[in-house]
Design an enzyme around this catalytic site. Structure first.
Site, PDB file in Angstrom:
ATOM      1  N   CYS A 124     108.055-107.690  54.001  1.00  0.00           N
ATOM      2  CA  CYS A 124     107.223-108.521  54.885  1.00  0.00           C
ATOM      3  C   CYS A 124     105.727-108.315  54.683  1.00  0.00           C
ATOM      4  O   CYS A 124     105.020-109.259  54.313  1.00  0.00           O
ATOM      5  CB  CYS A 124     107.591-108.243  56.342  1.00  0.00           C
ATOM      6  SG  CYS A 124     109.269-108.756  56.725  1.00  0.00           S
ATOM      7  N   ASP A 173     127.509-114.830  51.231  1.00  0.00           N
ATOM      8  CA  ASP A 173     126.504-114.209  50.362  1.00  0.00           C
ATOM      9  C   ASP A 173     126.939-114.405  48.907  1.00  0.00           C
ATOM     10  O   ASP A 173     128.129-114.359  48.596  1.00  0.00           O
ATOM     11  CB  ASP A 173     126.364-112.708  50.670  1.00  0.00           C
ATOM     12  CG  ASP A 173     125.025-112.150  50.202  1.00  0.00           C
ATOM     13  OD1 ASP A 173     124.183-111.809  51.053  1.00  0.00           O
ATOM     14  OD2 ASP A 173     124.808-112.080  48.965  1.00  0.00           O
ATOM     15  N   THR A 177     112.778-114.479  50.429  1.00  0.00           N
ATOM     16  CA  THR A 177     111.640-115.316  50.020  1.00  0.00           C
ATOM     17  C   THR A 177     110.589-114.372  49.431  1.00  0.00           C
ATOM     18  O   THR A 177     109.572-114.095  50.065  1.00  0.00           O
ATOM     19  CB  THR A 177     111.062-116.096  51.223  1.00  0.00           C
ATOM     20  OG1 THR A 177     110.960-115.200  52.342  1.00  0.00           O
ATOM     21  CG2 THR A 177     111.910-117.287  51.593  1.00  0.00           C
ATOM     22  N   LYS A 222     128.583-107.013  47.414  1.00  0.00           N
ATOM     23  CA  LYS A 222     128.195-106.812  48.820  1.00  0.00           C
ATOM     24  C   LYS A 222     129.288-107.325  49.753  1.00  0.00           C
ATOM     25  O   LYS A 222     129.697-106.633  50.692  1.00  0.00           O
ATOM     26  CB  LYS A 222     126.871-107.545  49.094  1.00  0.00           C
ATOM     27  CG  LYS A 222     126.410-107.398  50.525  1.00  0.00           C
ATOM     28  CD  LYS A 222     125.069-108.060  50.765  1.00  0.00           C
ATOM     29  CE  LYS A 222     123.905-107.145  50.529  1.00  0.00           C
ATOM     30  NZ  LYS A 222     122.623-107.669  50.939  1.00  0.00           N
ATOM     31  N   VAL A 235     118.463-109.298  57.578  1.00  0.00           N
ATOM     32  CA  VAL A 235     118.317-110.299  58.633  1.00  0.00           C
ATOM     33  C   VAL A 235     119.655-110.968  58.954  1.00  0.00           C
ATOM     34  O   VAL A 235     120.065-111.066  60.112  1.00  0.00           O
ATOM     35  CB  VAL A 235     117.250-111.352  58.209  1.00  0.00           C
ATOM     36  CG1 VAL A 235     117.264-112.555  59.119  1.00  0.00           C
ATOM     37  CG2 VAL A 235     115.875-110.701  58.202  1.00  0.00           C
ATOM     38  N   ARG A 265     112.204-102.033  48.852  1.00  0.00           N
ATOM     39  CA  ARG A 265     111.501-103.201  48.320  1.00  0.00           C
ATOM     40  C   ARG A 265     109.989-103.060  48.475  1.00  0.00           C
ATOM     41  O   ARG A 265     109.500-102.728  49.549  1.00  0.00           O
ATOM     42  CB  ARG A 265     111.981-104.477  49.033  1.00  0.00           C
ATOM     43  CG  ARG A 265     113.381-104.872  48.590  1.00  0.00           C
ATOM     44  CD  ARG A 265     113.893-106.036  49.359  1.00  0.00           C
ATOM     45  NE  ARG A 265     114.010-105.756  50.780  1.00  0.00           N
ATOM     46  CZ  ARG A 265     114.411-106.624  51.680  1.00  0.00           C
ATOM     47  NH1 ARG A 265     114.716-107.839  51.319  1.00  0.00           N
ATOM     48  NH2 ARG A 265     114.509-106.287  52.948  1.00  0.00           N
TER      49      ARG A 265
END
Ligand SMILES: NC(=O)c1ccc[n+]([C@@H]2O[C@H](COP(=O)([O-])OP(=O)(O)OC[C@H]3O[C@@H](n4cnc5c(N)ncnc54)[C@H](O)[C@@H]3O)[C@@H](O)[C@H]2O)c1
Length: 406
Positions: free
Chosen positions: A258, A31, A85, A36, A12, A326
């Site tokens: 999600c 970050d 989250t 990364k 995102v 994920r």
């Protein structure tokens, strides 16, 4: 406000940072993952839509800074939160990343700045969690707050940041307007809603809608299988109705950050307000159980024993043509099959490596091949005249002329 600070450079945050920088903002991408940031600085991104050229060019021109620690910001700026989250070990919301992001923001934010959250969370997170933390730990005055949930669909070549309408709700009209001004510079359409809670609930509704419908279609897939008819033929036929129907396809379960996660944030919101959300909870459970249905079918193919059986899973990402693993149900399938004594390898040219294990070429010495996520980059032809069973759990076009599992 011309300075944008993006907190979290993942699926995102990174596209947002790059898009804002391309649109002339001074962007600081922050970050906590040191590796990364190092890679991004030399143009290496795991997100396929982000090119090496963009990363290097924007940094060279001074529009994009990539950092591991935040400097102080003296002018009012826009902070965009895009941290994970996830769910914790008990499958409850885990807001630890969000809390950390808020604490880090509060150390550097200046008077009059705007904090926007794009992270998906339970209803009320902005007003009950983000705002109080930042206001408590920062000295800045006159802060603005808004929610602008990300609706990105990784790998989707049609819908992107620019043409997917953005829903925005601030704690006051002036906050909403500031956020709208920002998103309007690169997003064609913004939808103003009356509060942060409306924006938060909208995001949760969208993904719960998918979760519930997938559970429904998975359930109907058991029924069609029992009648020896194709669920895909049924869905295709139903989809000819020009109104009131949307096609969903069965699979081995739901994955990604999600669909399996957001409905839990919705039911958590319900629990907080003593609203029982039975349908959503049941759909979650049904989708989790889907893998066991699939496993049982495989076990019965081998008369109840998988010990020593050579199995290859093709595609371990949760979705076609992306590297995101994920919550991927393919990984659960892999683990469960290994627990049952099967000798399982996997082939995924997009993921390539997972937890130190590397993707293997398509094998021929197998008892069973399982097609889960058939990325476009996979050439199945060597499985053409296989002497082993191939089970295709994917939806979409037929592969090697084989019938679909569902
Ligand atoms: N991936 C999607 O398709 C998608 C779509 C819509 C919404 N969302 C939501 O957006 C949020 C971010 O998801 P994502 O997929 O980009 O996650 P991600 O894991 O790809 O990226 C998050 C990044 O945040 C970093 N991070 C963690 N804690 C940090 C901190 N305190 N400070 C700075 N950086 C930190 C991580 O190192 C990671 O690089 C989540 O709430 C998710 O639910 C994701």
């Amino acid at each position: 406000m011309n300075e944008i600070i993006v907190i979290g450079l993942g699926y995102v945050g990174l596209p947002l940072a790059v898009t804002a920088a391309k649109n002339g903002y001074q962007v600081t991408g922050f970050d906590i993952n040191v590796t990364k940031v190092k890679k991004l600085k030399i143009g290496v991104s795991e997100i396929s839509d982000i090119t090496e050229y963009d990363l290097l060019d924007l940094q060279e021109k001074g529009y994009l800074k990539l950092v591991n620690s935040l400097p102080n910001f003296t002018d009012p700026s826009i902070f965009v939160i895009a941290v994970p989250t996830p769910l914790d070990g008990n499958r409850d919301p885990d807001l630890s990343y969000l809390k950390d992001a808020c604490l880090k923001i509060s150390e550097v934010i200046s008077d009059g700045s705007l904090v926007i959250t794009e992270s998906t969370s339970y209803v009320g997170t902005l007003t009950e969690f983000i705002k109080p933390i930042i206001e408590k730990f920062s000295k800045a005055k006159g802060l603005h707050f808004a929610v602008a949930p990300e609706r990105i669909d990784p790998g989707n070549r049609i819908w992107n940041l620019a043409n997917t309408p953005r829903v925005i709700g601030g704690i006051a009209n002036c906050c909403t307007e500031l956020a709208i001004n920002f998103y309007h510079t690169f997003c064609k359409e913004v939808i103003k809603v009356s509060s942060p809670e409306v924006a938060e609930t909208t995001k949760l509704l969208e993904n719960t809608f998918r979760q519930v419908n997938i559970a429904l279609i998975n359930e109907i897939a058991y029924l069609t299988k029992s009648f020896n008819i194709s669920i895909h033929e049924v869905v295709d036929a139903a989809a000819t109705k020009p109104f009131g129907f949307m096609a969903f396809r069965p699979g081995i379960g739901v994955g990604g950050h999600c669909i399996p996660v957001d409905p839990v944030y919705l039911t958590y919101s319900g629990d907080k307000n003593h609203v029982e959300m039975e349908l959503v909870k049941l759909s979650n459970l049904k989708n989790q159980k889907q893998i066991h249905y699939v496993l049982n079918s495989i076990i019965s193919e081998f008369n109840g024993c998988l010990i020593g059986k050579k199995i290859q899973i093709v595609g371990i990402a949760y979705k076609k043509n992306i590297s995101d693993t994920r919550e991927s149900p393919a990984l659960e399938l892999l683990n469960e099959l290994r627990k049952l004594g099967a000798l399982v390898t996997w082939h995924d040219p997009v993921v390539q490596e997972f937890k130190g294990e590397k993707s293997q070429d398509l094998q021929l010495d197998l008892d069973i091949g399982m097609i889960i996520t058939p990325h476009d980059a996979i050439d199945f032809h060597i499985w053409g005249d296989n002497k082993f069973k191939v089970l295709d759990f994917s939806s979409g076009q037929q592969i090697l002329g084989l019938p679909k599992f569902f």
